[in-house]
Design an enzyme around this catalytic site. Structure first.
Site, PDB file in Angstrom:
ATOM      1  N   ARG A 276      34.122  22.022  39.717  1.00  0.00           N
ATOM      2  CA  ARG A 276      35.490  21.857  40.202  1.00  0.00           C
ATOM      3  C   ARG A 276      35.471  21.457  41.679  1.00  0.00           C
ATOM      4  O   ARG A 276      34.721  22.010  42.470  1.00  0.00           O
ATOM      5  CB  ARG A 276      36.235  23.182  40.028  1.00  0.00           C
TER       6      ARG A 276
ATOM      7  N   LYS B 260      42.865  31.881  31.708  1.00  0.00           N
ATOM      8  CA  LYS B 260      43.803  32.928  31.277  1.00  0.00           C
ATOM      9  C   LYS B 260      45.190  32.765  31.910  1.00  0.00           C
ATOM     10  O   LYS B 260      46.205  32.836  31.211  1.00  0.00           O
ATOM     11  CB  LYS B 260      43.230  34.303  31.627  1.00  0.00           C
TER      12      LYS B 260
ATOM     13  N   ARG C 191      35.168  24.566  46.565  1.00  0.00           N
ATOM     14  CA  ARG C 191      35.691  25.758  47.256  1.00  0.00           C
ATOM     15  C   ARG C 191      34.576  26.799  47.365  1.00  0.00           C
ATOM     16  O   ARG C 191      33.775  26.955  46.442  1.00  0.00           O
ATOM     17  CB  ARG C 191      36.830  26.367  46.447  1.00  0.00           C
TER      18      ARG C 191
ATOM     19  N   ARG D 264      31.894  37.457  41.143  1.00  0.00           N
ATOM     20  CA  ARG D 264      33.262  37.703  40.661  1.00  0.00           C
ATOM     21  C   ARG D 264      33.237  38.089  39.182  1.00  0.00           C
ATOM     22  O   ARG D 264      34.008  38.933  38.735  1.00  0.00           O
ATOM     23  CB  ARG D 264      34.135  36.449  40.859  1.00  0.00           C
TER      24      ARG D 264
ATOM     25  N   ARG E  80      44.486  47.125  34.096  1.00  0.00           N
ATOM     26  CA  ARG E  80      43.144  46.856  34.608  1.00  0.00           C
ATOM     27  C   ARG E  80      42.280  48.107  34.557  1.00  0.00           C
ATOM     28  O   ARG E  80      41.100  48.034  34.855  1.00  0.00           O
ATOM     29  CB  ARG E  80      43.241  46.388  36.057  1.00  0.00           C
TER      30      ARG E  80
HETATM   31  P1  AMP Z   1      45.192  38.986  40.479  1.00  0.00           P
HETATM   32  O1  AMP Z   1      46.048  37.861  40.942  1.00  0.00           O
HETATM   33  O2  AMP Z   1      45.515  39.449  39.090  1.00  0.00           O
HETATM   34  O3  AMP Z   1      43.719  38.733  40.674  1.00  0.00           O
HETATM   35  O4  AMP Z   1      45.536  40.226  41.425  1.00  0.00           O
HETATM   36  C1  AMP Z   1      45.394  40.161  42.832  1.00  0.00           C
HETATM   37  C2  AMP Z   1      45.174  41.556  43.405  1.00  0.00           C
HETATM   38  O5  AMP Z   1      46.291  42.408  43.098  1.00  0.00           O
HETATM   39  C3  AMP Z   1      43.977  42.295  42.848  1.00  0.00           C
HETATM   40  O6  AMP Z   1      42.793  41.951  43.520  1.00  0.00           O
HETATM   41  C4  AMP Z   1      44.375  43.741  43.081  1.00  0.00           C
HETATM   42  O7  AMP Z   1      44.201  44.105  44.429  1.00  0.00           O
HETATM   43  C5  AMP Z   1      45.858  43.737  42.817  1.00  0.00           C
HETATM   44  N1  AMP Z   1      46.185  44.032  41.393  1.00  0.00           N
HETATM   45  C6  AMP Z   1      46.779  43.193  40.503  1.00  0.00           C
HETATM   46  N2  AMP Z   1      46.947  43.794  39.307  1.00  0.00           N
HETATM   47  C7  AMP Z   1      46.452  45.040  39.443  1.00  0.00           C
HETATM   48  C8  AMP Z   1      46.327  46.162  38.572  1.00  0.00           C
HETATM   49  N3  AMP Z   1      46.727  46.087  37.280  1.00  0.00           N
HETATM   50  N4  AMP Z   1      45.760  47.294  39.049  1.00  0.00           N
HETATM   51  C9  AMP Z   1      45.354  47.385  40.333  1.00  0.00           C
HETATM   52  N5  AMP Z   1      45.431  46.377  41.211  1.00  0.00           N
HETATM   53  C10 AMP Z   1      45.983  45.209  40.797  1.00  0.00           C
END
Ligand code: AMP
Length: 224
Positions: free
Chosen positions: A121, A10, A154, A165, A85
């Site tokens: 990977r 993605k 990893r 996950r 989210r």
């Molecule tokens: P990501 O790189 O998209 O996995 O985001 C890393 C972290 O940022 C997540 O584990 C959340 O803690 C926070 N985060 C990113 N986007 C959101 C969102 N839309 N709502 C709440 N937390 C977010």
């Protein structure tokens, strides 16, 4: 808006499509990580949540996105990656009353395929290059073809961790997908002449084919 499980490609697709369409790639995760690194007031507020892998509050994240989408470079369009989210975030996005139509692109890959993909990977412990190896249990040693270093799996890519996950992703993405499904009906698929704003793209194919399908969908919707 891009939605997809970890390991679906993605993020890569979101970046590629943003670059092809010359519109900003807005990743809430990237923005938050940068804020933490910079030690800004926002960063200080969210640092603990990010470290614990929890979700930042809907209020903070919605305000951040509202501000980012108000910037001049987003006026022609944008890619959202990592937002919304929660259903509350999806509703807030609606309330922003943005011009144009919102297209929801789901990069669809089954859990089994993701486990297979991520468990093959390897990262080189010397030059950090990532590559895919023939399926194995991850215990066998292989040398990096570029520098001779060790190719290692990893910890994040261990099948049991990947399954965890994926379960977390499903519990978070499920309600958001239901929200858009209720609006658009079930997603169309690539190749179908869907007039909906919601498409599920098979993310298992070559990355170039996935990108081409996404761009074709956006072009169809732009012209309609
Ligand atoms: P990501 O790189 O998209 O996995 O985001 C890393 C972290 O940022 C997540 O584990 C959340 O803690 C926070 N985060 C990113 N986007 C959101 C969102 N839309 N709502 C709440 N937390 C977010």
């Amino acid at each position: 808006m891009f939605i997809g499980p970890p390991g679906s490609g993605k993020g890569t697709q979101a970046l590629r499509v943003a670059s092809r369409l010359s519109i900003p790639h807005i990743s809430t995760g990237d923005i938050l990580r940068a804020a933490v690194k910079a030690g800004s007031p926002l960063g200080r507020r969210v640092a603990e949540t990010l470290a614990a892998g929890g979700l930042v509050s809907d209020e903070i994240i919605t305000e951040l996105v509202r501000e980012r989408l108000g910037a001049e470079d987003a006026a022609r369009g944008f890619i959202l990656d990592g937002f919304p989210r929660t259903e509350a975030q999806a509703r807030s996005l609606d309330e922003m009353r943005l011009p144009g139509s919102l297209l929801v692109i789901l990069i669809d890959v089954s859990d089994d395929a993701i486990v297979r993909r991520l468990s093959s990977r390897r990262v080189c412990d010397a030059c950090a290059i990532t590559q895919s190896v023939a399926a194995g249990d991850g215990t066998e040693r292989e040398a990096c073809p570029y520098c001779g270093g060790n190719l290692v799996r990893r910890a994040d890519d261990e099948p049991a961790v990947v399954r965890r996950r994926l379960a977390t992703y499903a519990s978070i993405a499920g309600p958001v997908l239901d929200f858009y499904r209720a609006r658009h009906g079930p997603p169309g698929s690539e190749g179908s002449d869907t007039s909906q704003g919601f498409i599920a793209i098979d993310g298992l194919r070559h990355a170039d084919a996935v990108t081409a399908d996404i761009l074709a969908f956006v072009a169809r919707r732009d012209g309609s």
